[in-house]
Every structure is written in structure tokens, then in C-alpha cells.
Design a protein around this motif. Structure first.
Motif, PDB file in Angstrom:
ATOM      1  N   THR A  82      24.163  27.677  91.606  1.00 36.69           N
ATOM      2  CA  THR A  82      23.907  28.974  90.992  1.00 36.69           C
ATOM      3  C   THR A  82      22.833  28.813  89.914  1.00 36.69           C
ATOM      4  O   THR A  82      22.410  27.698  89.591  1.00 36.69           O
ATOM      5  CB  THR A  82      25.182  29.525  90.350  1.00 36.69           C
ATOM      6  OG1 THR A  82      25.596  28.632  89.292  1.00 36.69           O
ATOM      7  CG2 THR A  82      26.304  29.642  91.376  1.00 36.69           C
ATOM      8  N   GLU A  83      22.430  29.936  89.335  1.00 35.12           N
ATOM      9  CA  GLU A  83      21.467  29.864  88.247  1.00 35.12           C
ATOM     10  C   GLU A  83      22.043  29.074  87.071  1.00 35.12           C
ATOM     11  O   GLU A  83      21.330  28.323  86.406  1.00 35.12           O
ATOM     12  CB  GLU A  83      21.073  31.279  87.795  1.00 35.12           C
ATOM     13  CG  GLU A  83      20.192  32.018  88.784  1.00 35.12           C
ATOM     14  CD  GLU A  83      18.904  31.252  89.065  1.00 35.12           C
ATOM     15  OE1 GLU A  83      18.282  30.734  88.102  1.00 35.12           O
ATOM     16  OE2 GLU A  83      18.512  31.148  90.249  1.00 35.12           O
ATOM     17  N   ARG A  86      21.699  25.448  87.849  1.00 35.49           N
ATOM     18  CA  ARG A  86      20.311  24.999  87.682  1.00 35.49           C
ATOM     19  C   ARG A  86      19.969  24.823  86.201  1.00 35.49           C
ATOM     20  O   ARG A  86      19.240  23.903  85.832  1.00 35.49           O
ATOM     21  CB  ARG A  86      19.356  25.991  88.343  1.00 35.49           C
ATOM     22  CG  ARG A  86      19.526  26.062  89.858  1.00 35.49           C
ATOM     23  CD  ARG A  86      18.640  27.146  90.450  1.00 35.49           C
ATOM     24  NE  ARG A  86      18.948  27.380  91.847  1.00 35.49           N
ATOM     25  CZ  ARG A  86      18.492  26.649  92.859  1.00 35.49           C
ATOM     26  NH1 ARG A  86      17.684  25.643  92.616  1.00 35.49           N
ATOM     27  NH2 ARG A  86      18.821  26.929  94.099  1.00 35.49           N
ATOM     28  N   ARG A  87      20.507  25.737  85.372  1.00 39.36           N
ATOM     29  CA  ARG A  87      20.258  25.603  83.931  1.00 39.36           C
ATOM     30  C   ARG A  87      20.867  24.314  83.389  1.00 39.36           C
ATOM     31  O   ARG A  87      20.276  23.639  82.537  1.00 39.36           O
ATOM     32  CB  ARG A  87      20.824  26.817  83.188  1.00 39.36           C
ATOM     33  CG  ARG A  87      19.917  28.036  83.212  1.00 39.36           C
ATOM     34  CD  ARG A  87      20.355  29.068  82.196  1.00 39.36           C
ATOM     35  NE  ARG A  87      21.582  29.734  82.603  1.00 39.36           N
ATOM     36  CZ  ARG A  87      21.619  30.841  83.356  1.00 39.36           C
ATOM     37  NH1 ARG A  87      20.489  31.388  83.773  1.00 39.36           N
ATOM     38  NH2 ARG A  87      22.760  31.392  83.672  1.00 39.36           N
TER      39      ARG A  87
END
Length: 301
Positions: A82-83, A86-87
Motif C-alpha cells: 500500500t502507499e 511504500r512510505r
């Protein structure tokens, strides 16, 4: 090198997932290549001999990452970062483990809901062997309930309708499966509305409504109140409202002030009933535990 534990695999699993949608089997192969694992480690099996050790640990790493919202399953059998995942990778973590995941509210909620059964394996030393077995079994059941709900959301509304029929019949309602199927599954709007016999003789009937909602879509009082209204309109006194998500507290409180007997079955309870009655699941392993028979060794004077 030995096969890493599932926590040590969380970072490699997330890194692979960040490259795009992937299956667990393919992710396992790529991680094994990245770690330089030899053929013996790749083929090592669990003590049961039914599954490869590395694949099992990759699966659990993926499952725990999903509980934290770092990976998601966009379609059946595939997962992707998910975002939020990735963060986390962008920060360059040296390791991701349960301690890392505890910083995410979703994982803390999962950890709390499972009674801290999601604790790292290294923390199990304080528990007796029987406690460890019980905790492991409970953790497996918790994960299975979540997997069942994920799959219900991926399948079609028609499949969900048939599932409700299967479950109610397995629980002893509706008489024969054919009779139950004739009375349920009338609508095609993602939910079902109908009735089913409470007993095989059809002496009483139960009205059923089901809504296939995503976890964040809470069923509120208006939906439950409308269902109760339909019961009153049909002169019925009993109803079952099933959802794959949850009911608001206002919806539950409303039922305390009415004469009709309405049972609310949320997603967790639905999945639990499926497990209890063998709907959508199958037994893959049975373990028998034995203890000393004191009576056998008791000698009469």
C-alpha cells in the motif's frame, strides 16, 4: 543460511510487494533468491510435512503486514504494498518486525483483539507448552476469520447469497437445502432478503437480511430499524441480520427497546460460525494430545 523467522522476512516481503502485485509462491522464490538460500532450505518442511517452511513464514509475514495496512490483496491470491507500506520502505528501515507494526493503529487493534496472541514467538517462553498450543490455535483461527471475510468480499453477491443458505442449513435451519434455497437469494443488489423455516416442520419462520459490506462500512440504526419495520409489516417476530462488516452501537441499542427478536451477526461472528459449522473451510491437520492416565497406574491394596 537457515530459513529466517517470519519477522525477519517482513522487510523482504514488503520490498517485493512494493515492486508490484505478486503471488505468495512467486514472492517466496524471489526472496529465496535474494537471501541466497540453498536447495535444502528452500525445500525444508514444517514438522507436519504438509507445507514448505519458507512459504509458510512468508505467508505469515504477509498476513501481519496486511494487519498493519502495509500490504493489501487487490485480487484473489495476489498482494501488493500500500502507499503506507511504500512510505515505510522509503525511510530505509533495517528491519521490520512486530514492534514496528505496533506503531500502526490497525495492527494494535488486531493485537488487542486477538488477546496478544500476535506476540513474537520469542515471547512465548513464559507460557506453558499447553498455553503455547492454545494460543497458536487461537491465532490461526483469528487469521482464518479475516481470510474468510476477505474472500467473501472478493466473490460475487450471488456467491454470498449461496453462502448464507449453506450456513443456515448447516446450523439446522430451513429443513432441506433445496427448500432453503427457494426462499432465500431473491435480490441481486449485493444483499439478500428472504425467510427461512426455523425448524424442519416449518412451524415458525425467520426473516433474513444480509449486507455484503466492506469493513469500514458500518451498518447503522436506520438499516436495522428498516429491517424491523419489514418484520412488523409481515407480522413476524424473529429476524437475523447478517453483515460482513460491523453494526454501530446505536443499532445494537435499538434492539433492546423492541418486542421482535432480532439477532445481529457481524463479520467476525459470521466467519466464526462458518468455521464452527464447516462452511468454506476444511480440516487440514488433526493433532491428538495425550496425558498420563493416573487410574492405570493406581494399585489396589
Amino acid at each position: 543460511m537457515a530459513v529466517p523467522d517470519y519477522q525477519a522476512l517482513m522487510l523482504p516481503v514488503l520490498a517485493v510487494a512494493a515492486e508490484g502485485e505478486i503471488r505468495v509462491g512467486d514472492a517466496t522464490d524471489r526472496i529465496a533468491d535474494g537471501l541466497g538460500l540453498g536447495a535444502e532450505d528452500r525445500e525444508a518442511l514444517l514438522p507436519s510435512g504438509r507445507q514448505k517452511l519458507l512459504r509458510n513464514r512468508v505467508h505469515w509475514a504477509k498476513t501481519y503486514l496486511a494487519k498493519a495496512g502495509l500490504v493489501e490483496m487487490p485480487r484473489r491470491g495476489w498482494f501488493v504494498a500500500t502507499e503506507e507500506g511504500r512510505r515505510l520502505l522509503a525511510t530505509g528501515p533495517a528491519r521490520i518486525d512486530n514492534g514496528t507494526l505496533m506503531s500502526y493503529p490497525a495492527f494494535r487493534g488486531f493485537f488487542k483483539r486477538t488477546g496478544e496472541r500476535a506476540a513474537p514467538a520469542s515471547d512465548a517462553g513464559a507460557a506453558t507448552p499447553e498455553e503455547q498450543v492454545d494460543n497458536a490455535h487461537a491465532a490461526l483461527q483469528d487469521a482464518l476469520r479475516d481470510e474468510l471475510l476477505d474472500r467473501l468480499l472478493q466473490n460475487s453477491p450471488g456467491f454470498f447469497e449461496r453462502l448464507i443458505v449453506d450456513l443456515l442449513v448447516a446450523m439446522g435451519y430451513g429443513g432441506s437445502h433445496s427448500n432453503a434455497a427457494l426462499q432465500l437469494g431473491r435480490s441481486g443488489d449485493g444483499g439478500i432478503d428472504g425467510l427461512i423455516n426455523e425448524d424442519r416442520l416449518g412451524l415458525d419462520r425467520i426473516f433474513v437480511q444480509a449486507k455484503r459490506y466492506s469493513p469500514g462500512n458500518v451498518v447503522g440504526r436506520p438499516d436495522v430499524q428498516a429491517f424491523v419495520g419489514s418484520l412488523v409489516g409481515h407480522g413476524a417476530t424473529k429476524g437475523v441480520f447478517v453483515t460482513t462488516s460491523t453494526f454501530s452501537q446505536q443499532a445494537r441499542d435499538f434492539l433492546n427497546r423492541i418486542q421482535q427478536r432480532v439477532v445481529l451477526i457481524d463479520g467476525q461472528r459470521l466467519a466464526g460460525l462458518m468455521i464452527e459449522h464447516g462452511v468454506g473451510v476444511r480440516v487440514t491437520r488433526t493433532i491428538t494430545f495425550q496425558r498420563l492416565d493416573e487410574d492405570f497406574f493406581t494399585e489396589e491394596d
